[in-house]
Scaffold this active site. Structure first.
Site, PDB file in Angstrom:
ATOM      1  CB  CYS A  19      -0.978  -0.032   1.168  1.00 55.17           C
ATOM      2  SG  CYS A  19      -2.395   1.084   0.945  1.00 55.17           S
ATOM      3  CG  HIS A  53      -3.866  -3.384   3.489  1.00 54.58           C
ATOM      4  ND1 HIS A  53      -2.705  -3.004   4.135  1.00 54.58           N
ATOM      5  CD2 HIS A  53      -4.375  -2.249   2.938  1.00 54.58           C
ATOM      6  CE1 HIS A  53      -2.519  -1.711   3.982  1.00 54.58           C
ATOM      7  NE2 HIS A  53      -3.514  -1.222   3.261  1.00 54.58           N
TER       8      HIS A  53
END
Length: 491
Positions: free
Chosen positions: A331, A430
């Site tokens: 991310c 994630h």
């Protein structure tokens, strides 16, 4: 079983007293007894979050509590989520969607509006479930935050629900914590507390009993349960990085503990892996040798890039790669791997552009739209196409040649990027280590060939059952309460 409370709130004398765990335990116990129960937290401040079934974002602790209750996480379970982007400002998320970025003073004024969202969510949950178990935030004794409070007694007073107060004896000063908290409350708020839970006790209970007797005499309220200190739990942390155990394996994984690190729960599977030695490196600490470096998610990518530079990470990463090591960016960490991060609108702070690490041929521009989605796919870097599941929570769009070498394929869509030399991998996913096959594939790519696997879902379920069993005396005490404690919410 008839549970005597439509809504029961769990507050704590301090942060990390065990509120999240007690709520999860009660949700699991009530579910086991056939009660339709849902968790609820009016306001959460955390950088660990989860994507819900209705396409929103809530605190990760509430997602865990939903699992304990046998439910899919929903935005009504945490209607207000604050994600700090600096020491004085945070992204305000209402019903799962970004509403604004506010400083602390502006948000304090906004709480009146936020309370409307809180009460609407609570009303919907009580209409659907037999019981709602509510988690407070921090401590109800924060005098400076009592005005317009929506997270603790302000909520309890608004919906007229009883409260149990949890204190952590492992910290020391447990009796002072409880009595001191009561002294900071109004008369109506003190009456609302129906009993205490002393958490994380270890030792001879007979030595504690005189203190329990004194506490009940001083306050006129019962100690509902003394819960044991349970070692080795595998539960999603609400925010703080949990202490890492002593080195488990020979394969060394190092993660910088960024000031605005988000979703460090991504690495819980590595923490539990018997062949992995996972270490978080904090400010001022020496950067140790590693087989794999992972740059985690960040709520403020450009600011955390500056922190990395100040701590000497670029040179350490370059040295690591020269010696054949591997690097993964997740991310915000993925965005850091490119040539630069541009934020022309000031989404995460002061508008501007920051040079990044230059390890992937791509650029990232911050955009106001946040991508929130649960995903399933396969590992593009793995010959066997290992399956992967995860979720995306990010702002910003990345473009560049590196994206032509994706890390994953999500429903046929390329996702992430890899460097030409195969040493660097970046992704917006994630939870990428939570799928056992994907975890094994990523570790193989990084150089660990192990037959051991970690099933995070199984570990989580086992831990939820453990805390539920340990908390059974609390449920029994709640069921045995007599007036004026029982049914206080309708008094």
């Amino acid at each position: 079983m008839n549970f005597p409370f439509t809504t029961l709130m769990v507050q704590g004398t301090t942060s990390d007293a065990g509120k999240s765990t007690v709520v999860a335990a009660l949700c699991r116990l009530l579910k086991q007894r056939g009660v339709r129960v849902a968790p609820f937290k009016p306001q959460n401040m955390a950088l660990n979050s989860a994507v819900t079934s209705d396409g929103g974002e809530i605190g990760r602790a509430q997602a865990l509590q939903a699992i304990a209750a046998g439910l899919a996480p929903h935005t009504d379970m945490n209607p207000v989520l604050l994600k700090p982007s600096s020491d004085t400002g945070a992204q305000v998320i209402i019903h799962g969607q970004v509403r604004a970025d506010m400083n602390a003073r502006d948000y304090h004024q906004y709480k009146t509006i936020a309370m409307e969202a809180v009460l609407a969510s609570h009303q919907r949950l009580t209409a659907q479930y037999e019981a709602v178990v509510v988690e407070g935030a921090g401590s109800p004794a924060e005098i400076n935050l009592r005005d317009r409070d929506i997270a603790n007694m302000g909520f309890a007073e608004a919906v007229d629900c009883p409260v149990i107060l949890v204190a952590d004896i492992d910290r020391g000063g447990v009796f002072a914590h409880i009595v001191g908290t009561l002294s900071c409350l109004s008369d109506s708020e003190r009456r609302r507390i129906i009993g205490f839970v002393i958490n994380r006790f270890r030792g001879d209970i007979s030595l504690l009993e005189p203190g329990l007797d004194w506490l009940e005499q001083q306050t006129g309220k019962p100690v509902l349960a003394v819960l044991p200190y349970l070692h080795g739990l595998f539960l999603d942390a609400e925010d703080a990085v949990q202490p890492v155990q002593a080195a488990r394996g020979a394969f060394r994984v190092v993660v910088p503990s960024l000031p605005r690190m988000s979703n460090h729960t991504d690495f819980d599977a590595l923490r539990a892996h018997p062949d992995v030695d996972l270490r978080f490196v904090r400010q001022g600490e020496a950067i140790p040798p590693a087989d794999l470096l992972i740059l985690p998610g960040s709520k403020n990518t450009r600011a955390d890039l500056e922190w990395l530079r100040a701590q000497g990470w670029p040179a350490a990463i370059a040295r690591h790669l020269r010696y054949g090591g591997k690097v993964i960016g997740v991310c915000g960490g993925f965005q850091m791997l490119g040539r630069g991060v541009c934020d022309p609108r000031g989404i995460e702070g002061t508008p501007g552009t920051s040079p990044a690490l230059g390890l992937l041929d791509m650029e990232t521009e911050m955009t106001p739209e946040k991508r929130l989605v649960q995903v399933h796919g396969v590992c593009a870097f793995d010959d066997g196409g290992a399956p992967v599941s995860g979720y995306e929570i990010h702002m910003g769009i990345s473009t560049g040649a590196a994206l032509a070498r994706p890390a994953f394929s999500i429903n046929g869509r390329p996702e992430g990027a890899r460097s030409e030399d195969g040493q660097v991998l970046g992704t917006y996913l994630h939870g990428l280590f939570d799928t056992p096959q994907a975890c094994a594939a990523l570790l193989r790519w990084a150089g660990l060939h192990s037959t051991a696997t970690v099933d995070t879902a199984q570990l989580r379920e086992a831990s939820l059952d453990r805390i539920a069993e340990a908390s059974r005396p609390l449920l029994d005490a709640l069921l045995a309460l007599q007036p004026p404690y029982a049914q206080q919410e309708t008094a």
